[in-house]
Motif scaffolding. Structure first.
Motif, PDB file in Angstrom:
ATOM      1  N   ASP A 197       0.832  -1.213   0.000  1.00 54.79           N
ATOM      2  CA  ASP A 197       0.000   0.000   0.000  1.00 54.79           C
ATOM      3  C   ASP A 197       0.862   1.257   0.000  1.00 54.79           C
ATOM      4  O   ASP A 197       0.489   2.275  -0.604  1.00 54.79           O
ATOM      5  N   LEU A 198       2.017   1.196   0.651  1.00 54.77           N
ATOM      6  CA  LEU A 198       2.904   2.357   0.697  1.00 54.77           C
ATOM      7  C   LEU A 198       3.448   2.683  -0.684  1.00 54.77           C
ATOM      8  O   LEU A 198       3.368   3.834  -1.134  1.00 54.77           O
ATOM      9  N   VAL A 199       4.002   1.692  -1.381  1.00 53.86           N
ATOM     10  CA  VAL A 199       4.601   1.986  -2.689  1.00 53.86           C
ATOM     11  C   VAL A 199       3.539   2.396  -3.707  1.00 53.86           C
ATOM     12  O   VAL A 199       3.843   3.118  -4.659  1.00 53.86           O
ATOM     13  N   ARG A 200       2.311   1.965  -3.515  1.00 58.74           N
ATOM     14  CA  ARG A 200       1.242   2.342  -4.436  1.00 58.74           C
ATOM     15  C   ARG A 200       0.645   3.705  -4.104  1.00 58.74           C
ATOM     16  O   ARG A 200      -0.163   4.227  -4.872  1.00 58.74           O
ATOM     17  N   SER A 201       1.028   4.280  -2.971  1.00 52.39           N
ATOM     18  CA  SER A 201       0.459   5.568  -2.564  1.00 52.39           C
ATOM     19  C   SER A 201       1.476   6.693  -2.544  1.00 52.39           C
ATOM     20  O   SER A 201       1.137   7.826  -2.217  1.00 52.39           O
ATOM     21  N   THR A 202       2.727   6.396  -2.912  1.00 53.60           N
ATOM     22  CA  THR A 202       3.750   7.436  -2.954  1.00 53.60           C
ATOM     23  C   THR A 202       4.001   7.828  -4.412  1.00 53.60           C
ATOM     24  O   THR A 202       3.977   6.974  -5.299  1.00 53.60           O
ATOM     25  N   PRO A 203       4.226   9.103  -4.677  1.00 50.45           N
ATOM     26  CA  PRO A 203       4.350   9.562  -6.067  1.00 50.45           C
ATOM     27  C   PRO A 203       5.458   8.868  -6.865  1.00 50.45           C
ATOM     28  O   PRO A 203       5.288   8.635  -8.057  1.00 50.45           O
ATOM     29  N   ASN A 204       6.583   8.549  -6.220  1.00 50.17           N
ATOM     30  CA  ASN A 204       7.675   7.899  -6.955  1.00 50.17           C
ATOM     31  C   ASN A 204       7.724   6.406  -6.718  1.00 50.17           C
ATOM     32  O   ASN A 204       8.676   5.742  -7.130  1.00 50.17           O
ATOM     33  N   ALA A 205       6.711   5.849  -6.046  1.00 46.77           N
ATOM     34  CA  ALA A 205       6.516   4.407  -5.862  1.00 46.77           C
ATOM     35  C   ALA A 205       7.610   3.738  -5.035  1.00 46.77           C
ATOM     36  O   ALA A 205       7.764   2.521  -5.088  1.00 46.77           O
ATOM     37  N   ALA A 265      10.092   6.479 -11.360  1.00 49.42           N
ATOM     38  CA  ALA A 265       9.503   5.763 -10.232  1.00 49.42           C
ATOM     39  C   ALA A 265      10.241   4.442 -10.037  1.00 49.42           C
ATOM     40  O   ALA A 265      11.029   4.017 -10.893  1.00 49.42           O
ATOM     41  N   ASN A 266       9.994   3.808  -8.917  1.00 50.53           N
ATOM     42  CA  ASN A 266      10.432   2.430  -8.705  1.00 50.53           C
ATOM     43  C   ASN A 266       9.704   1.579  -9.736  1.00 50.53           C
ATOM     44  O   ASN A 266       8.501   1.374  -9.647  1.00 50.53           O
ATOM     45  N   MET A 267      10.420   1.072 -10.735  1.00 41.85           N
ATOM     46  CA  MET A 267       9.830   0.556 -11.968  1.00 41.85           C
ATOM     47  C   MET A 267       8.787  -0.536 -11.777  1.00 41.85           C
ATOM     48  O   MET A 267       7.872  -0.676 -12.587  1.00 41.85           O
ATOM     49  N   ILE A 268       8.892  -1.340 -10.738  1.00 39.08           N
ATOM     50  CA  ILE A 268       7.964  -2.456 -10.606  1.00 39.08           C
ATOM     51  C   ILE A 268       6.529  -1.969 -10.432  1.00 39.08           C
ATOM     52  O   ILE A 268       5.585  -2.586 -10.932  1.00 39.08           O
ATOM     53  N   VAL A 269       6.346  -0.867  -9.743  1.00 41.56           N
ATOM     54  CA  VAL A 269       4.991  -0.374  -9.483  1.00 41.56           C
ATOM     55  C   VAL A 269       4.317   0.112 -10.768  1.00 41.56           C
ATOM     56  O   VAL A 269       3.184  -0.292 -11.059  1.00 41.56           O
ATOM     57  N   PRO A 270       4.956   0.972 -11.575  1.00 41.07           N
ATOM     58  CA  PRO A 270       4.312   1.311 -12.846  1.00 41.07           C
ATOM     59  C   PRO A 270       4.152   0.116 -13.775  1.00 41.07           C
ATOM     60  O   PRO A 270       3.168   0.047 -14.516  1.00 41.07           O
ATOM     61  N   ILE A 271       5.079  -0.826 -13.738  1.00 35.65           N
ATOM     62  CA  ILE A 271       4.924  -2.020 -14.573  1.00 35.65           C
ATOM     63  C   ILE A 271       3.660  -2.774 -14.196  1.00 35.65           C
ATOM     64  O   ILE A 271       2.846  -3.133 -15.056  1.00 35.65           O
ATOM     65  N   GLU A 272       3.480  -3.027 -12.900  1.00 36.73           N
ATOM     66  CA  GLU A 272       2.270  -3.741 -12.477  1.00 36.73           C
ATOM     67  C   GLU A 272       1.012  -2.968 -12.864  1.00 36.73           C
ATOM     68  O   GLU A 272       0.039  -3.555 -13.357  1.00 36.73           O
ATOM     69  N   GLN A 273       1.031  -1.663 -12.651  1.00 33.61           N
ATOM     70  CA  GLN A 273      -0.150  -0.858 -12.985  1.00 33.61           C
ATOM     71  C   GLN A 273      -0.450  -0.916 -14.479  1.00 33.61           C
ATOM     72  O   GLN A 273      -1.601  -1.110 -14.891  1.00 33.61           O
TER      73      GLN A 273
END
Length: 574
Positions: free
Chosen positions: A243-251, A441-449
């Motif tokens: 939830d933290l990485v999905r709620s921070t602007p840079n993931a 961003a931390n690439m994994i979060v935008p990749i999953e999205q």
């Protein structure tokens, strides 16, 4: 490879190009959730994407390991432990191999298959994909998961072919490694890769000469092994970290402070920066919230970091070259390191300022500068990065509607709708393409999205009987305008030689490519687009050049904000 009995191309519902983080998850969703006949085409002989190719000395992630992993599955998460705060290349590649086995993905991954071209047929609404070997495959949905940093940028320096020694690019490192023992090594480049590689090369090389065009900031990574207690804690905190990485602007798994450097006194600034320096890593960026929107605030961080370089490097002349930094802190990708500046205290390591004395050419003996001085070398290492973001896509000859070519359409810079779709190329989706947060961003979060949004889109189109979906030109034009506005609300464009702008590749258009408005805002916009019936897309018809920009984009980013207030809102991701 599967081939139809009559010799026609093998047919699939979906084809995915690339077997890295994005390709593996996209395969899992399309095959296992949607039940589509899906195949991944991968140029390498193993999975891993960027982490398959990047095996250079010191290759390591700059996102902390507990955030650099998939979050879509608790079971998958609990089946793997990283061993360090910042995972190295071998461990990340091992993780991706574990994922491929855990999800039984290998049976639908075709290795050693490089895609050469892809053409869209307007009569059938199908893509025909052609490989370098001449194989042809067709699909309804084509997804590129080629990564942002996978097209190696080898500089065009005259005379390279005459060099008598060995030369390598960090992005195409030989699997067996390179033996530097007793050799005179020249390293060209001091970006994130060069900063990681130099200390390791220096451990065994007879001499290491670093050719620096652009001096760079760097913060210690403070990398360390993870204790059993720490691993257990991170496993137990799965939902909280997700939830933290999905709620921070840079993931990333930390929040950016709301405090402003511009409002602090000198003593407070010194104390806060010193503490952040000791913590290390990218968390240094988060110590104040105005570092990338206020030049005066940024100057306080830049001054501190330049002072640290001069404090660490003992020779004043060398320290002066390394600290002669001409851009705001973090306006380029902010490196983190292990003993980079300390390495220049070793007697066999030197730095050459090639802005003052540029490289003229490569000669059989080594590198010749404009002054006429020749540095004799046995090995040249090009740590010159990548043709980022657009390079991997333009390496494929995409032919869209009416015979248009992507290389022509993007001659003046990329145009996408939210970084996932391109006008004139129906049923083509680009994971973390230009115009998405991606490398900011931390690439994994935008990749999953991205992967989940694309899968949801395809599922909806199939349920509604839609065989063709295409980004409207006006949507892409409006989006890229917003991408430009978001960048200009920050200090990012002030680093004019940044690869964010394509400035490391001669002749490449100078266009700011990633979305600087933040991962949280980006996710909201994507969700709003789908909730509005995929606004900005033409469905089962050709795109309309006269269509208005999607109202959802105007609603999300237009508003009444002006001046400093609008700049701060647009820049929330940095």
């Amino acid at each position: 490879m599967e081939t139809a009995s009559n010799g026609t191309p093998a047919s699939y519902d979906a084809l995915i190009v690339g077997a890295g983080f994005a390709g593996l998850y996209q395969l899992h969703l399309l095959r296992d959730r949607l039940g589509l006949k899906t195949r991944v085409l991968e140029a390498a002989d193993g999975v891993g994407g960027t982490w398959y190719w990047n095996r250079y000395p010191g290759a390591r992630c700059d996102s902390e390991s507990h955030s650099y992993r998939y979050f879509f599955s608790r079971e998958l998460h609990d089946s793997w432990d990283y061993s360090e705060r910042y995972p190295g290349q071998e461990e990340i590649r091992a993780y991706l191999n574990h994922v491929a086995d855990h999800l039984d993905l290998r049976r639908d991954i075709q290795l050693e298959t490089r895609v050469a071209a892809a053409a869209f047929d307007e009569k059938t609404n199908l893509w025909t994909v052609t490989t370098k070997a001449g194989e042809r495959l067709t699909c309804r949905w084509l997804i590129t998961a080629v990564g942002c940093l996978s097209s190696a940028n080898v500089p065009d320096i005259p005379g390279l072919e005459t060099f008598k020694g060995e030369w390598r690019h960090t992005g195409r490192w030989p699997h067996e490694g390179v033996d530097f023992a007793g050799k005179r090594v020249g390293q060209v480049g001091t970006g994130s890769t060069g900063i990681q590689a130099a200390p390791v090369i220096a451990e065994t090389a007879k001499t290491l000469t670093v050719f620096q065009r652009t001096a760079n900031y760097s913060v210690p990574a403070r990398n360390h092994p993870l204790s059993p207690e720490r691993k257990r804690e991170l496993t137990e905190r799965f939902e909280e970290i997700r939830d933290l990485v999905r709620s921070t602007p840079n993931a990333h798994p930390f929040r950016i402070s709301a405090d402003k450097a511009a409002e602090q006194d000198a003593e407070t600034l010194a104390q806060r920066y010193e503490k952040a320096w000791e913590i290390g890593g990218l968390r240094f960026r988060a110590v104040f919230g105005d570092l990338l929107v206020d030049k005066g605030a940024n100057d306080t961080a830049a001054t501190f970091l330049k002072g640290k370089i001069r404090e660490i490097v003992k020779d004043p002349a060398t320290a002066a070259v390394l600290s002669n930094i001409d851009h705001p802190y973090a306006a380029k990708r902010p490196p983190i390191d292990t003993n980079y500046f300390d390495t220049f205290n070793k007697p066999h390591v030197a730095v050459i300022d090639v802005r003052a004395d540029p490289i003229k050419r490569i000669v059989p003996e080594g590198i010749e500068l404009e002054s006429g001085k020749v540095h004799e070398l046995d090995v040249i290492v090009f740590a010159t990065g990548f043709d980022a973001m657009t390079g991997p896509l333009l390496a494929i000859d995409f032919e869209g509607v009416g015979g248009r070519r992507l290389k022509d359409d993007w001659a003046a810079g990329p145009r996408t709708w939210m970084g996932v779709a391109v006008p004139g190329y129906p049923n083509l989706f680009t994971v973390t393409g230009p115009g998405s947060p991606s490398v900011l961003a931390n690439m994994i979060v935008p990749i999953e999205q991205h992967v989940e949004w694309i899968a949801d889109c395809i599922e909806t189109m199939r349920a509604e009987g839609v065989e063709r979906i295409e980004a409207e030109p006006a949507a892409a034009e409006a989006w890229m305008g917003h991408v430009n506005d978001a960048a200009n609300a920050t200090l990012l464009p002030e680093a004019g030689h940044s690869w964010y702008l394509g400035a490391n590749v001669p002749g490449k258009p100078r266009v700011f490519m990633p979305y600087a408005g933040g991962m949280v805002r980006f996710r909201e916009i994507c969700d709003a687009v789908s909730a509005a019936g995929y606004a900005g897309f033409a469905r089962n018809r050709p795109a309309d050049p006269e269509a208005a920009p999607p109202e959802v984009l105007t609603a999300m980013v237009g508003g009444a904000e002006t001046g400093a207030g609008r700049a701060e809102a647009l820049a929330q991701g940095i």
